[in-house]
Motif scaffolding. Sequence first.
Motif, PDB file in Angstrom:
ATOM      1  N   THR A  47       0.847  -1.190   0.000  1.00 19.96           N
ATOM      2  CA  THR A  47       0.000   0.000   0.000  1.00 19.96           C
ATOM      3  C   THR A  47       0.886   1.244   0.000  1.00 19.96           C
ATOM      4  O   THR A  47       2.073   1.171   0.359  1.00 19.96           O
ATOM      5  CB  THR A  47      -0.907   0.049   1.243  1.00 19.96           C
ATOM      6  OG1 THR A  47      -0.086   0.188   2.406  1.00 19.96           O
ATOM      7  CG2 THR A  47      -1.777  -1.200   1.346  1.00 19.96           C
ATOM      8  N   LYS A  48       0.301   2.378  -0.363  1.00 23.55           N
ATOM      9  CA  LYS A  48       1.054   3.626  -0.314  1.00 23.55           C
ATOM     10  C   LYS A  48       1.487   3.917   1.124  1.00 23.55           C
ATOM     11  O   LYS A  48       2.594   4.400   1.357  1.00 23.55           O
ATOM     12  CB  LYS A  48       0.213   4.776  -0.863  1.00 23.55           C
ATOM     13  CG  LYS A  48       0.011   4.706  -2.364  1.00 23.55           C
ATOM     14  CD  LYS A  48      -0.862   5.830  -2.853  1.00 23.55           C
ATOM     15  CE  LYS A  48       0.020   6.940  -3.355  1.00 23.55           C
ATOM     16  NZ  LYS A  48      -0.731   8.000  -4.065  1.00 23.55           N
ATOM     17  N   GLN A  49       0.617   3.575   2.070  1.00 15.56           N
ATOM     18  CA  GLN A  49       0.934   3.798   3.474  1.00 15.56           C
ATOM     19  C   GLN A  49       2.158   2.995   3.895  1.00 15.56           C
ATOM     20  O   GLN A  49       3.005   3.483   4.640  1.00 15.56           O
ATOM     21  CB  GLN A  49      -0.270   3.442   4.352  1.00 15.56           C
ATOM     22  CG  GLN A  49      -0.081   3.803   5.810  1.00 15.56           C
ATOM     23  CD  GLN A  49       0.115   5.294   6.032  1.00 15.56           C
ATOM     24  OE1 GLN A  49      -0.456   6.136   5.335  1.00 15.56           O
ATOM     25  NE2 GLN A  49       0.959   5.640   6.992  1.00 15.56           N
ATOM     26  N   MET A  50       2.281   1.774   3.401  1.00 13.83           N
ATOM     27  CA  MET A  50       3.449   0.947   3.721  1.00 13.83           C
ATOM     28  C   MET A  50       4.731   1.607   3.215  1.00 13.83           C
ATOM     29  O   MET A  50       5.750   1.609   3.916  1.00 13.83           O
ATOM     30  CB  MET A  50       3.300  -0.444   3.101  1.00 13.83           C
ATOM     31  CG  MET A  50       2.253  -1.302   3.772  1.00 13.83           C
ATOM     32  SD  MET A  50       1.857  -2.783   2.825  1.00 13.83           S
ATOM     33  CE  MET A  50       3.292  -3.795   3.124  1.00 13.83           C
ATOM     34  N   VAL A  51       4.684   2.158   2.017  1.00 13.11           N
ATOM     35  CA  VAL A  51       5.858   2.836   1.452  1.00 13.11           C
ATOM     36  C   VAL A  51       6.208   4.047   2.309  1.00 13.11           C
ATOM     37  O   VAL A  51       7.373   4.257   2.674  1.00 13.11           O
ATOM     38  CB  VAL A  51       5.612   3.254  -0.018  1.00 13.11           C
ATOM     39  CG1 VAL A  51       6.769   4.089  -0.549  1.00 13.11           C
ATOM     40  CG2 VAL A  51       5.378   2.030  -0.898  1.00 13.11           C
ATOM     41  N   LYS A  52       5.193   4.830   2.675  1.00 11.42           N
ATOM     42  CA  LYS A  52       5.428   6.028   3.495  1.00 11.42           C
ATOM     43  C   LYS A  52       6.014   5.653   4.859  1.00 11.42           C
ATOM     44  O   LYS A  52       6.947   6.306   5.335  1.00 11.42           O
ATOM     45  CB  LYS A  52       4.128   6.805   3.663  1.00 11.42           C
ATOM     46  CG  LYS A  52       3.650   7.456   2.379  1.00 11.42           C
ATOM     47  CD  LYS A  52       2.287   8.109   2.556  1.00 11.42           C
ATOM     48  CE  LYS A  52       1.784   8.667   1.239  1.00 11.42           C
ATOM     49  NZ  LYS A  52       0.437   9.246   1.352  1.00 11.42           N
ATOM     50  N   GLU A  53       5.481   4.610   5.481  1.00  7.56           N
ATOM     51  CA  GLU A  53       5.993   4.173   6.782  1.00  7.56           C
ATOM     52  C   GLU A  53       7.442   3.689   6.671  1.00  7.56           C
ATOM     53  O   GLU A  53       8.261   3.957   7.552  1.00  7.56           O
ATOM     54  CB  GLU A  53       5.106   3.081   7.364  1.00  7.56           C
ATOM     55  CG  GLU A  53       3.760   3.598   7.825  1.00  7.56           C
ATOM     56  CD  GLU A  53       2.787   2.489   8.205  1.00  7.56           C
ATOM     57  OE1 GLU A  53       3.150   1.289   8.136  1.00  7.56           O
ATOM     58  OE2 GLU A  53       1.639   2.827   8.564  1.00  7.56           O
ATOM     59  N   TYR A  54       7.752   2.992   5.592  1.00  5.47           N
ATOM     60  CA  TYR A  54       9.126   2.533   5.367  1.00  5.47           C
ATOM     61  C   TYR A  54      10.072   3.720   5.243  1.00  5.47           C
ATOM     62  O   TYR A  54      11.160   3.735   5.837  1.00  5.47           O
ATOM     63  CB  TYR A  54       9.190   1.653   4.113  1.00  5.47           C
ATOM     64  CG  TYR A  54      10.599   1.287   3.731  1.00  5.47           C
ATOM     65  CD1 TYR A  54      11.264   0.256   4.385  1.00  5.47           C
ATOM     66  CD2 TYR A  54      11.285   1.978   2.730  1.00  5.47           C
ATOM     67  CE1 TYR A  54      12.574  -0.084   4.050  1.00  5.47           C
ATOM     68  CE2 TYR A  54      12.580   1.649   2.389  1.00  5.47           C
ATOM     69  CZ  TYR A  54      13.221   0.617   3.049  1.00  5.47           C
ATOM     70  OH  TYR A  54      14.517   0.290   2.718  1.00  5.47           O
ATOM     71  N   VAL A  55       9.659   4.726   4.486  1.00  3.78           N
ATOM     72  CA  VAL A  55      10.494   5.916   4.290  1.00  3.78           C
ATOM     73  C   VAL A  55      10.723   6.629   5.615  1.00  3.78           C
ATOM     74  O   VAL A  55      11.855   7.048   5.910  1.00  3.78           O
ATOM     75  CB  VAL A  55       9.871   6.854   3.229  1.00  3.78           C
ATOM     76  CG1 VAL A  55      10.535   8.215   3.223  1.00  3.78           C
ATOM     77  CG2 VAL A  55       9.960   6.207   1.848  1.00  3.78           C
ATOM     78  N   VAL A  56       9.696   6.724   6.441  1.00  2.39           N
ATOM     79  CA  VAL A  56       9.850   7.368   7.742  1.00  2.39           C
ATOM     80  C   VAL A  56      10.834   6.591   8.611  1.00  2.39           C
ATOM     81  O   VAL A  56      11.723   7.166   9.239  1.00  2.39           O
ATOM     82  CB  VAL A  56       8.476   7.505   8.452  1.00  2.39           C
ATOM     83  CG1 VAL A  56       8.659   7.875   9.920  1.00  2.39           C
ATOM     84  CG2 VAL A  56       7.612   8.524   7.735  1.00  2.39           C
ATOM     85  N   ARG A  57      10.692   5.252   8.630  1.00  4.35           N
ATOM     86  CA  ARG A  57      11.599   4.420   9.446  1.00  4.35           C
ATOM     87  C   ARG A  57      13.038   4.506   8.943  1.00  4.35           C
ATOM     88  O   ARG A  57      13.977   4.627   9.722  1.00  4.35           O
ATOM     89  CB  ARG A  57      11.151   2.960   9.421  1.00  4.35           C
ATOM     90  CG  ARG A  57      10.069   2.617  10.373  1.00  4.35           C
ATOM     91  CD  ARG A  57       9.880   1.113  10.557  1.00  4.35           C
ATOM     92  NE  ARG A  57       9.968   0.312   9.359  1.00  4.35           N
ATOM     93  CZ  ARG A  57       8.959   0.036   8.527  1.00  4.35           C
ATOM     94  NH1 ARG A  57       7.774   0.520   8.760  1.00  4.35           N
ATOM     95  NH2 ARG A  57       9.153  -0.728   7.484  1.00  4.35           N
ATOM     96  N   LYS A  58      13.203   4.409   7.623  1.00  2.43           N
ATOM     97  CA  LYS A  58      14.554   4.340   7.070  1.00  2.43           C
ATOM     98  C   LYS A  58      15.243   5.702   6.969  1.00  2.43           C
ATOM     99  O   LYS A  58      16.439   5.818   7.201  1.00  2.43           O
ATOM    100  CB  LYS A  58      14.521   3.685   5.690  1.00  2.43           C
ATOM    101  CG  LYS A  58      15.908   3.570   5.076  1.00  2.43           C
ATOM    102  CD  LYS A  58      16.073   2.379   4.249  1.00  2.43           C
ATOM    103  CE  LYS A  58      17.500   2.323   3.766  1.00  2.43           C
ATOM    104  NZ  LYS A  58      17.871   1.073   3.221  1.00  2.43           N
ATOM    105  N   TYR A  59      14.474   6.710   6.572  1.00  4.81           N
ATOM    106  CA  TYR A  59      15.074   8.017   6.299  1.00  4.81           C
ATOM    107  C   TYR A  59      14.649   9.115   7.282  1.00  4.81           C
ATOM    108  O   TYR A  59      15.091  10.248   7.156  1.00  4.81           O
ATOM    109  CB  TYR A  59      14.737   8.459   4.861  1.00  4.81           C
ATOM    110  CG  TYR A  59      15.212   7.479   3.827  1.00  4.81           C
ATOM    111  CD1 TYR A  59      16.543   7.444   3.436  1.00  4.81           C
ATOM    112  CD2 TYR A  59      14.326   6.574   3.227  1.00  4.81           C
ATOM    113  CE1 TYR A  59      16.990   6.540   2.479  1.00  4.81           C
ATOM    114  CE2 TYR A  59      14.767   5.673   2.273  1.00  4.81           C
ATOM    115  CZ  TYR A  59      16.085   5.658   1.909  1.00  4.81           C
ATOM    116  OH  TYR A  59      16.517   4.765   0.972  1.00  4.81           O
ATOM    117  N   GLY A  60      13.739   8.787   8.175  1.00  6.47           N
ATOM    118  CA  GLY A  60      13.284   9.777   9.148  1.00  6.47           C
ATOM    119  C   GLY A  60      12.474  10.898   8.543  1.00  6.47           C
ATOM    120  O   GLY A  60      12.467  12.006   9.053  1.00  6.47           O
ATOM    121  N   GLN A  61      11.810  10.605   7.429  1.00 10.84           N
ATOM    122  CA  GLN A  61      11.029  11.668   6.764  1.00 10.84           C
ATOM    123  C   GLN A  61       9.561  11.474   7.001  1.00 10.84           C
ATOM    124  O   GLN A  61       8.972  10.500   6.901  1.00 10.84           O
ATOM    125  CB  GLN A  61      11.309  11.672   5.268  1.00 10.84           C
ATOM    126  CG  GLN A  61      12.721  12.006   4.964  1.00 10.84           C
ATOM    127  CD  GLN A  61      12.981  12.077   3.452  1.00 10.84           C
ATOM    128  OE1 GLN A  61      12.152  11.742   2.629  1.00 10.84           O
ATOM    129  NE2 GLN A  61      14.164  12.535   3.108  1.00 10.84           N
TER     130      GLN A  61
END
Length: 88
Positions: A74-88
């Motif tokens: 899901t788009k939410q999964m991608v966004k959550e991954y980006v927050v975890r990995k890149y802090g964004q």
Amino acid sequence: MSNVHEAITKHSNSQHQHVQRFLKLEAKRETLIEEAVFCCVNALSFEVDKINEVTAEINHLASKGIVPTRKTVTKQMVKEYVVRKYGQ
């Protein structure tokens, strides 16, 4: 005995082709996920439809045995991954 050998060879070749198809689909899926992550990191719009089309192909292949399934993205999964990995 040669019939048994031929049957085993045929089965082995079939499994090899199955695994090779999975590996190609898995690589394609990973590339599409990386593209979505790149877009998300750079605040660009992105979709997950193509990722999930490949995921559906993988899961169909998995239903025939020997290769694993993959989760729908899901788009939410991608966004959550980006927050975890890149802090964004």
